[in-house]
Scaffold this motif. Structure first.
Motif: not given
Length: 84
Positions: A3, A37-38, A40-42, A44-46, A78, A81
């Motif tokens: 981010t 998007v940043a 939402a990404n976090g 959905w990871q949670e 992570h 990635a």
């Protein structure tokens, strides 16, 4: 981390690792989309790791074992990635 990189493309945050010819500009709607998007990404990871995987690991390996295994998998995912 990702981010901050995206935001550094838009805003001048001090010394830049890129040259001015490589600077990218975004419209206001694109900035909003990047932030969403940043976030939402976090989120959905949670949900995936803590809400799904960790609960099943706790059921199988107990509280300590489930948390340790889930944390290890989260870290490995992570680290893999991010290119070194």
């Amino acid at each position: 981390m990702g981010t901050m990189f995206l935001l550094s493309l838009v805003f001048d945050v001090g010394a830049s690792a890129t040259s001015e010819s490589l600077r990218v500009t975004f419209t206001q709607s694109e900035i909003v989309l990047l932030i969403l998007v940043a976030l939402a990404n976090g989120f959905w990871q949670e949900i995936a790791f803590r809400g799904f995987l960790q609960q099943r690991l706790i059921g199988t390996y107990g509280v300590i074992g489930g948390i340790v295994i889930c944390s290890f998998l989260f870290t490995v995912l992570h680290v893999l990635a991010r290119p070194i």
